[in-house]
Scaffold this motif. Structure first.
Motif, PDB file in Angstrom:
ATOM      1  N   LEU A 131       0.978  -1.088   0.005  1.00  0.00           N
ATOM      2  CA  LEU A 131      -0.134  -0.052   0.094  1.00  0.00           C
ATOM      3  C   LEU A 131       0.808   1.308  -0.195  1.00  0.00           C
ATOM      4  O   LEU A 131       1.856   1.331   0.745  1.00  0.00           O
ATOM      5  CB  LEU A 131      -0.788   0.173   1.044  1.00  0.00           C
ATOM      6  N   SER A 161      -1.435   3.615   4.408  1.00  0.00           N
ATOM      7  CA  SER A 161      -2.684   3.161   5.129  1.00  0.00           C
ATOM      8  C   SER A 161      -3.031   4.271   6.303  1.00  0.00           C
ATOM      9  O   SER A 161      -2.262   4.736   6.845  1.00  0.00           O
ATOM     10  CB  SER A 161      -2.158   1.846   5.883  1.00  0.00           C
ATOM     11  N   ILE A 182      -6.955  -7.141  -7.715  1.00  0.00           N
ATOM     12  CA  ILE A 182      -7.678  -6.920  -6.730  1.00  0.00           C
ATOM     13  C   ILE A 182      -7.274  -7.103  -5.466  1.00  0.00           C
ATOM     14  O   ILE A 182      -6.833  -7.853  -5.275  1.00  0.00           O
ATOM     15  CB  ILE A 182      -9.128  -7.715  -6.959  1.00  0.00           C
ATOM     16  N   LEU A 206      -8.608  -5.255   1.428  1.00  0.00           N
ATOM     17  CA  LEU A 206      -8.013  -4.220   2.440  1.00  0.00           C
ATOM     18  C   LEU A 206      -8.495  -4.457   3.985  1.00  0.00           C
ATOM     19  O   LEU A 206      -9.259  -5.484   4.004  1.00  0.00           O
ATOM     20  CB  LEU A 206      -8.531  -2.879   2.101  1.00  0.00           C
ATOM     21  N   ASP A 248      -6.980   0.621   6.663  1.00  0.00           N
ATOM     22  CA  ASP A 248      -6.367   1.074   5.756  1.00  0.00           C
ATOM     23  C   ASP A 248      -7.007   2.519   5.078  1.00  0.00           C
ATOM     24  O   ASP A 248      -6.266   3.298   4.709  1.00  0.00           O
ATOM     25  CB  ASP A 248      -6.555   0.307   4.611  1.00  0.00           C
ATOM     26  N   PHE A 249      -8.371   2.811   4.919  1.00  0.00           N
ATOM     27  CA  PHE A 249      -9.154   3.847   4.472  1.00  0.00           C
ATOM     28  C   PHE A 249     -10.244   4.191   5.212  1.00  0.00           C
ATOM     29  O   PHE A 249     -10.783   3.459   5.784  1.00  0.00           O
ATOM     30  CB  PHE A 249      -9.365   3.564   3.044  1.00  0.00           C
ATOM     31  N   ASP A 268     -16.457   5.564   3.130  1.00  0.00           N
ATOM     32  CA  ASP A 268     -16.817   6.350   1.926  1.00  0.00           C
ATOM     33  C   ASP A 268     -17.821   7.401   2.262  1.00  0.00           C
ATOM     34  O   ASP A 268     -18.425   7.428   3.458  1.00  0.00           O
ATOM     35  CB  ASP A 268     -17.100   5.510   0.970  1.00  0.00           C
ATOM     36  N   ALA A 305     -14.174   0.373   2.999  1.00  0.00           N
ATOM     37  CA  ALA A 305     -13.572  -0.216   1.556  1.00  0.00           C
ATOM     38  C   ALA A 305     -13.109  -1.689   2.214  1.00  0.00           C
ATOM     39  O   ALA A 305     -12.269  -1.626   2.975  1.00  0.00           O
ATOM     40  CB  ALA A 305     -12.452   0.700   1.223  1.00  0.00           C
ATOM     41  N   MET A 322      -9.928  -3.128  -3.323  1.00  0.00           N
ATOM     42  CA  MET A 322      -9.604  -1.866  -4.264  1.00  0.00           C
ATOM     43  C   MET A 322      -9.047  -2.183  -5.526  1.00  0.00           C
ATOM     44  O   MET A 322      -8.472  -3.418  -5.497  1.00  0.00           O
ATOM     45  CB  MET A 322      -8.713  -0.929  -3.532  1.00  0.00           C
ATOM     46  N   TRP A 323      -9.101  -1.673  -6.653  1.00  0.00           N
ATOM     47  CA  TRP A 323      -8.600  -2.059  -7.828  1.00  0.00           C
ATOM     48  C   TRP A 323      -7.361  -1.375  -8.013  1.00  0.00           C
ATOM     49  O   TRP A 323      -7.303  -0.040  -7.731  1.00  0.00           O
ATOM     50  CB  TRP A 323      -9.708  -1.541  -8.910  1.00  0.00           C
ATOM     51  N   ALA A 324      -6.443  -1.975  -8.377  1.00  0.00           N
ATOM     52  CA  ALA A 324      -5.165  -1.412  -8.761  1.00  0.00           C
ATOM     53  C   ALA A 324      -4.832  -1.957  -9.945  1.00  0.00           C
ATOM     54  O   ALA A 324      -4.640  -3.038 -10.124  1.00  0.00           O
ATOM     55  CB  ALA A 324      -3.751  -2.195  -7.745  1.00  0.00           C
TER      56      ALA A 324
END
Length: 89
Positions: free
Chosen positions: A14, A17, A46, A49, A54-55, A58, A64, A67-69
């Motif tokens: 990451l 974070s 994909i 998390l 981490d996040f 929303d 979350a 997540m898409w990387a």
């Protein structure tokens, strides 16, 4: 790059974070390896998390979970924003 195929489990590093700072490793699945044809072992991932560690939530208050990387490069040095094979214990 040998072994880079769809469905393989890898670790994603990451860039940031919320709780732990940058450099945390998270499990990820390769969803597109581009036939192993891209430089640097790049692949689409994909990433799974650690929820609000981490996040932040929303705008709808939902944590979350993935997540898409996109087009992530491989790194033996575990650089931020890259993927690598899971460490052996």
């Amino acid at each position: 790059m040998e072994g880079v195929t769809e469905g393989r489990m890898v670790h994603y590093v990451l860039p940031e974070s919320r709780v732990f700072g940058k450099g945390q490793h998270r499990p990820a699945i390769i969803v597109n390896a581009h036939g192993g044809k891209l430089e640097g072992g790049r692949a689409n991932l994909i990433v799974f998390l650690d929820c609000t560690n981490d996040f932040d939530l929303d705008v709808n208050g939902v944590p979350a979970l993935i997540m898409w990387a996109n087009s992530v490069s491989y790194s033996d040095d575990h650089e931020s924003g890259t993927w690598h094979w899971p460490e052996r214990l």
